[in-house]
Design a protein around this motif. Sequence first.
Motif, PDB file in Angstrom:
ATOM      1  N   ASP A 195       0.862  -1.085   0.011  1.00  0.00           N
ATOM      2  CA  ASP A 195      -0.190   0.033  -0.070  1.00  0.00           C
ATOM      3  C   ASP A 195       0.850   1.146   0.092  1.00  0.00           C
ATOM      4  OD1 ASP A 195      -2.591  -1.052   0.096  1.00  0.00           O
ATOM      5  OD2 ASP A 195      -2.602  -1.514   2.172  1.00  0.00           O
ATOM      6  N   PRO A 196       0.286   2.163  -0.491  1.00  0.00           N
ATOM      7  CA  PRO A 196       1.042   3.629  -0.494  1.00  0.00           C
ATOM      8  C   PRO A 196       1.279   4.235   0.972  1.00  0.00           C
ATOM      9  CG  PRO A 196      -1.178   3.902  -1.225  1.00  0.00           C
ATOM     10  CD  PRO A 196      -0.927   2.359  -1.353  1.00  0.00           C
ATOM     11  N   PRO A 197       2.193   5.265   1.351  1.00  0.00           N
ATOM     12  CA  PRO A 197       1.576   5.891   2.390  1.00  0.00           C
ATOM     13  C   PRO A 197       0.434   6.721   2.533  1.00  0.00           C
ATOM     14  CG  PRO A 197       3.575   6.862   1.185  1.00  0.00           C
ATOM     15  CD  PRO A 197       2.942   5.730   0.241  1.00  0.00           C
ATOM     16  N   PHE A 198       0.045   6.749   3.677  1.00  0.00           N
ATOM     17  CA  PHE A 198      -1.326   7.524   3.778  1.00  0.00           C
ATOM     18  C   PHE A 198      -0.982   8.602   4.795  1.00  0.00           C
ATOM     19  CE2 PHE A 198      -2.684   3.362   2.541  1.00  0.00           C
ATOM     20  CZ  PHE A 198      -3.895   3.828   1.608  1.00  0.00           C
ATOM     21  N   SER A 199      -1.988   9.660   5.045  1.00  0.00           N
ATOM     22  CA  SER A 199      -1.773  10.643   5.703  1.00  0.00           C
ATOM     23  C   SER A 199      -2.492  10.325   7.248  1.00  0.00           C
ATOM     24  CB  SER A 199      -2.965  11.886   5.248  1.00  0.00           C
ATOM     25  OG  SER A 199      -4.243  11.449   5.243  1.00  0.00           O
ATOM     26  N   SER A 233     -16.409   5.090  11.158  1.00  0.00           N
ATOM     27  CA  SER A 233     -16.156   6.275  11.714  1.00  0.00           C
ATOM     28  C   SER A 233     -16.803   7.605  10.881  1.00  0.00           C
ATOM     29  CB  SER A 233     -14.769   6.478  12.644  1.00  0.00           C
ATOM     30  OG  SER A 233     -13.896   6.692  11.310  1.00  0.00           O
ATOM     31  N   GLY A 234     -16.568   7.431   9.845  1.00  0.00           N
ATOM     32  CA  GLY A 234     -16.790   8.841   8.781  1.00  0.00           C
ATOM     33  C   GLY A 234     -15.377   9.475   8.848  1.00  0.00           C
ATOM     34  N   HIS A 235     -14.281   9.083   9.202  1.00  0.00           N
ATOM     35  CA  HIS A 235     -13.074  10.021   9.177  1.00  0.00           C
ATOM     36  C   HIS A 235     -12.472   9.821   7.748  1.00  0.00           C
ATOM     37  CE1 HIS A 235     -12.889   9.080  13.698  1.00  0.00           C
ATOM     38  NE2 HIS A 235     -13.648  10.651  13.379  1.00  0.00           N
ATOM     39  N   TYR A 236     -11.778  10.688   7.462  1.00  0.00           N
ATOM     40  CA  TYR A 236     -11.102  10.630   5.994  1.00  0.00           C
ATOM     41  C   TYR A 236      -9.567  10.821   6.339  1.00  0.00           C
ATOM     42  CZ  TYR A 236     -15.414  12.490   4.625  1.00  0.00           C
ATOM     43  OH  TYR A 236     -16.840  12.808   4.306  1.00  0.00           O
ATOM     44  N   MET A 237      -8.989  10.003   4.973  1.00  0.00           N
ATOM     45  CA  MET A 237      -7.463  10.078   4.858  1.00  0.00           C
ATOM     46  C   MET A 237      -7.292   9.964   3.399  1.00  0.00           C
ATOM     47  SD  MET A 237      -6.421   5.910   5.809  1.00  0.00           S
ATOM     48  CE  MET A 237      -6.740   4.624   4.613  1.00  0.00           C
ATOM     49  N   VAL A 238      -5.832  10.453   3.106  1.00  0.00           N
ATOM     50  CA  VAL A 238      -5.477  10.452   1.770  1.00  0.00           C
ATOM     51  C   VAL A 238      -4.215   9.839   1.724  1.00  0.00           C
ATOM     52  CG1 VAL A 238      -6.671  12.915   1.354  1.00  0.00           C
ATOM     53  CG2 VAL A 238      -4.278  12.615   1.928  1.00  0.00           C
ATOM     54  N   SER A 239      -4.100   9.023   0.343  1.00  0.00           N
ATOM     55  CA  SER A 239      -2.781   8.609  -0.014  1.00  0.00           C
ATOM     56  C   SER A 239      -1.606   9.809  -0.394  1.00  0.00           C
ATOM     57  CB  SER A 239      -2.886   7.507  -1.089  1.00  0.00           C
ATOM     58  OG  SER A 239      -3.511   8.262  -2.262  1.00  0.00           O
ATOM     59  N   LEU A 240      -0.521   9.713   0.083  1.00  0.00           N
ATOM     60  CA  LEU A 240       0.307  11.005  -0.063  1.00  0.00           C
ATOM     61  C   LEU A 240       0.729  10.887  -1.510  1.00  0.00           C
ATOM     62  CD1 LEU A 240       2.311  10.974   3.178  1.00  0.00           C
ATOM     63  CD2 LEU A 240       0.487  11.937   2.622  1.00  0.00           C
ATOM     64  N   PRO A 241       1.229  12.028  -2.029  1.00  0.00           N
ATOM     65  CA  PRO A 241       1.497  12.089  -3.458  1.00  0.00           C
ATOM     66  C   PRO A 241       2.332  11.105  -4.108  1.00  0.00           C
ATOM     67  CG  PRO A 241       1.462  14.356  -2.364  1.00  0.00           C
ATOM     68  CD  PRO A 241       1.502  13.331  -1.293  1.00  0.00           C
ATOM     69  N   LEU A 242       1.794  10.581  -5.266  1.00  0.00           N
ATOM     70  CA  LEU A 242       2.576   9.243  -5.998  1.00  0.00           C
ATOM     71  C   LEU A 242       2.659   9.621  -7.474  1.00  0.00           C
ATOM     72  CD1 LEU A 242       0.908   6.257  -4.699  1.00  0.00           C
ATOM     73  CD2 LEU A 242       3.325   7.020  -4.279  1.00  0.00           C
TER      74      LEU A 242
END
Length: 628
Positions: A195-199, A233-242
Amino acid sequence: MILKRPDGLFVATEPLRVPREDFDPKWILPDEVVASGGFPAGHTIVARYRTSPVRELPFALEVTQKNVYRNMLSTRVISSSLQSPDTRLTREYLLGSDGCVLSYTRSHTVLEDELKKALLPLKLERAELLDNLVERQMRDGTLTPVEFVSRLGQAGVLRVVEGSQVWGLPRRISTPFIANLDRPEPLLIRNSLADPPFSPVFTQEQDAVRYAHEHCRHGESLQFGYIFKSHRSGHYMVSLPLVRQSYRDYNQVFPQGLFPQGYTLEGFYLCATREVLTAEDDPLHQAFFLPSDIDTGIRFSIHGLKDKKLTFYLSCLDGALLRYQYLGTDEQLDTLGTLQTLRLQLLQGGARMLDYVRSLIARGNLDILIEGRVWSGTVRVAADWRPGTGEGFFATWQACGPLFSLADDAARSIHRRLAPYRGREYLAAVLGNPTRTSFVGTQPLAAGLDTAQQLALFYTGPEGPVQPLVQPVGRPVPLPVFPSRYEVVAAQLVYKSMPSTQSSDPKEQRLINNFVGPTLLGFYLRVVRAHAQRPASVYLSVREGALLKYIPSFSRMEEEVMVLGTGLQPSVFLKRVTSSGELFVLERDALWRYEGRLSDAQVDTRDDTQTEEIQMDEALRIRDRDEL
């Protein structure tokens, strides 16, 4: 340490110096810290992490083997992990000196049991975990570090979380390990092995996107990332720029093209390249995207998922963050030939990027979420908008930082984001959920402590302590808009100072610049009392670098201190404050030298003329793991 929250999320303690790499978790979280509430309720310790210091080895190894040995989970760490009776502490991490991040997870297999026996101390009376059979074999040359890594990968779950020259791409190591494998260029990757790195996790989608926007390092290739929302939970995260050949092919980013478990794809963002797109006299020169990149993004937003439109964000070179919502049909999209012609015209000056932008807003909505050098002056871009013009605007949402398990950590995040002091004052709030198990800090604005910022954060109605200078006629002042179910639990004053006095004492003058006066502190005590359930608090980020926390008593004595304090010397006022409430030093500086609650005795000695260097958390010097 890495802790698991009751909701399944993870948090990590900050790194501390420890005497050895197989440290006892109680060195990081002593019983005294747990007893005083420093350990978040319901959390479980699930992993340890440590760094790998650069050092010379007292035995000879070939260069590649030496580099592997220096940056691998040592036999001491693995032995400690396999012998641990704690069934929840199952994973070990290493932050290598070459930039790698490795993890090992216990598997309870037959091969792991055999490895556990080979890693037992040879001299039980010494119980030195590094003096084991495997370590001795590596030192006498009958076993190489590469062979040990291969054995470790077969015994349990060994992963390269962050790659390096020696360790190669992120992946699981389950076959014989080969060091220094060539790493393919990002544009050539077709099947991702990890998996890519996430925020970090955020309460609002745009906060997660803003985090990615701030981490874009614009280069020669288009970068992208995805926005995910948790089912639970309804929380959000993003994958970091690739960088990849195509963000439309999920296999290039995720193993088997599978999204993180428990999350749905909500949107994506693009980071602009530094490629020259227009003639230099174009008002949007180096401030937008290739029309072909926009076209691909529009098509992906429509067709990237079945029966769902994805939100489309744009991180521009001028610092702006935009959002585009296409409202047209597939038939209204540009053809390949049109896009190729337009690109040539833009480069030669025969067309203007602003005209292309106007064609976009004729078919959809383009919003400026964060202003840049060129994209400014409005929220919704209209046909008559001009680049780089306008008076600016406040953010369209109350931006917040990532999720924390403790309010103090949310305040630390605000404090560190703005450090060091550069002559400006700020105001922020710490918000908590109803159960006080999650906290976020609001994004402080450079507007400082003006009325508009106070109203945006702390207005509670016409009877509350925060009021507009002039009451509006015909419409009420809107209440602050925070993430759903979050409310103010603390105010944070950043780089505010005390009123000046006639005292020429340098100690008093120094305190003036590194604390707040009774009028301001008293006002924000009324603010947090109007908002928060107890315990409420006020955080103070001071100019020399310390972070303070005041927990009020809301007593009659405290009220008198705030009223009478205007006639006191700063040091006397400080002593009265520590007597009426609780003042803590969360992060130290040369003036506020001692972490923890500030006692009367420390107030009396704090202004001594000594200027000794701050003593950091120095445990015993880390003992090299190559000592037997």
